[in-house]
Design a protein around this motif. Structure first.
Motif: not given
Length: 510
Positions: A110-112, A117-119, A214-218, A230-231
């Protein structure tokens, strides 16, 4: 194991987390491969294979005899012996402490892409700065202290080394500061000079979605129920529809959309059989439920909200209708029991509270003790006054230890000799003119006296005596005046005041 749709980390049947079902990731059989580190951790300098010793894992580099020493310093559940709860505990801790979606972007479903790159930056910085695997070594210095508990490390014992902190720890102290679990296979992260498992290290820096884990990177995500999402992942626990910006109901710490909550949990109305929605007031009585507008008397249809009512055969009635059809009557005053009136019951009879009173003094019984007699109720005091057994001598109530004499009750202390007042209870006594006397007084006052010994002949205890003309003798005293032999049952001859046997009479005549 079926993972619910695309956001759930829980089983569709029982909704338990996957790690609770002993689901492990077989593609990662070692921590080093799980962390993306090179090399084989199972082969130490002397090539000890843990599985040959019946273990799923052992600290690398330890000689065989030191492996058992190391595990002896841990609780039993932390020893991963093959086929034991310890092995299953290790599998669960691998899944919990080292979630694969934290360790490799390939497992983040679910990583956009715009946050990829942030992840990557986060994982690279963590691997470089914080992530490492501890090693077990012998303590060869004195006066060293454990990095957690501060107690001494015994010289020559085993300790766990965390090279990123330069500290040694007791094996049982090498645990995550957040979850307090021993760090699985010695994998740890460092944050603010403190040990964490990878999961809780990541959560010091990033939010984690409560749905997909999952970790939220947004920069944008939903906060609800003291959790992060997550949204779009903050969903109904039943149907998985998004609840972001929607009304929801919390039940057993899980959110439900209005439709699912009403279909699963809402009660049906007894009157109209429709669901009582969350926007309607739910009135309940004896496991039955009504809309506020449907809570009506079954007979006259008047609203019963905030009014007294009665129930009969699963129907509810206003006070007047209930009284008219079903109300019972008081055995005291004969009036009906109106709905909501307190009722006192005993066996098959019932009274108003004010009518449940003593037949003598008329005082209400309430919760005090009472004594029934025939069809009447008495308070304890009135019952004693009227019916309690009284001593014929002092006329006071006999509560215990009484004596019955000639069908009349006496206190033990009142049942005394009519002459000397000695207590006769448990003693031998006799009577004269319906009065009791002790043996001594009776003998002195009324008994015949023995001609021989002059003592009373009382007859108490079955004593026999002999009478001749106006004289009397105890059996033992009826003896020949000459030879002293007993004359009981034998012939005898009187010689003045004496009695003699025939033989002594002949001798006296010769």
């Amino acid at each position: 194991m079926i993972v619910k749709q695309f956001t759930r980390k829980n089983c569709t049947s029982c909704k338990c987390p996957r790690e609770a079902h002993d689901v492990c990731h077989e593609e990662w059989v070692s921590v080093r491969s799980r962390l993306g580190l090179k090399g084989d951790e199972s082969s130490g300098p002397i090539g000890v294979d843990p599985r040959e010793r019946g273990l799923a894992w052992a600290p690398p580099g330890l000689p065989s005899h030191k492996i058992e020493e190391y595990f002896s310093m841990l609780p039993e559940i932390a020893i991963p012996r093959l086929g034991t709860p310890g092995e299953r505990h290790r599998d669960r801790q691998l899944a919990i402490q080292l979630p694969k979606q934290d360790l490799a972007r390939a497992y983040c479903r679910h990583l956009d892409p715009k946050h990829a790159s942030s992840a990557d930056d986060f994982m690279a910085a963590r691997n470089e700065i914080a992530l490492d695997i501890g090693s077990v070594q012998e303590v060869f210095e004195r006066d060293l202290e454990c990095g957690v508990c501060g107690l001494s490390l015994k010289y020559g014992s085993l300790a766990v080394s965390a090279s990123k902190l330069g500290l040694l720890y007791h094996p049982a102290c090498f645990y995550c500061a957040d979850c307090k679990e021993l760090l699985v296979d010695l994998a740890y992260c460092v944050h603010d000079d403190t040990l964490f498992c990878e999961r809780h290290y990541a959560e010091q820096l990033k939010a984690r979605c409560a749905a997909c884990d999952e970790l939220i990177f947004s920069g944008e995500y939903t906060k609800a129920m003291n959790k992060d999402w997550h949204s779009g992942h903050f969903c109904c626990w039943q149907c998985d529809e998004s609840l972001t910006g929607q009304r929801y109901v919390l039940r057993d710490e899980h959110p439900y959309c209005i439709k699912c909550y009403e279909s699963v949990f809402a009660n049906g109305c007894e009157e109209c059989s429709k669901i009582i929605g969350i926007d309607s007031k739910d009135l309940s009585y004896k496991d039955k439920h009504w809309h506020e507008a449907c809570f009506l008397c079954n007979r006259c249809r008047v609203s019963l909200v905030d009014k007294q009512f009665g129930s009969k055969v699963d129907k509810i009635y206003c006070g007047n209708c209930y009284d008219a059809q079903f109300a019972s009557r008081c055995d005291g005053c004969g009036e009906i029991f109106r709905a909501g009136t307190k009722k006192m019951e005993y066996k098959t009879r019932q009274w108003h509270e004010k009518c449940f009173c003593c037949v003598v003094c008329k005082n209400p019984i309430g919760t005090k003790s009472f004594i029934p007699r025939e069809q009447e109720i008495y308070c304890a005091g009135c019952y004693e006054d009227k019916f309690a057994t009284r001593c014929v001598k002092c006329n006071k109530i006999i509560t215990s230890g009484g004596v019955t004499y000639k069908n009349e009750p006496w206190h033990r202390d009142c049942f005394t000799c009519s002459n000397c007042n000695t207590v006769l209870a448990g003693q031998r006594f006799t009577s004269r003119d319906d009065k009791p006397y002790c043996a001594d007084c009776f003998g002195e006052l009324f008994a015949k006296r023995c001609t021989a010994c002059s003592k009373p002949i009382t007859g108490i205890g079955g004593t026999r005596f002999i009478s001749f003309e106006d004289r009397h003798w105890h059996n033992d005293c009826f003896i020949c005046a000459g030879c002293k032999t007993s004359l009981v049952g034998r012939g005898f001859i009187t010689d003045g005041d004496d009695i003699i046997c025939p033989e002594c009479a002949k001798l006296k005549l010769m």
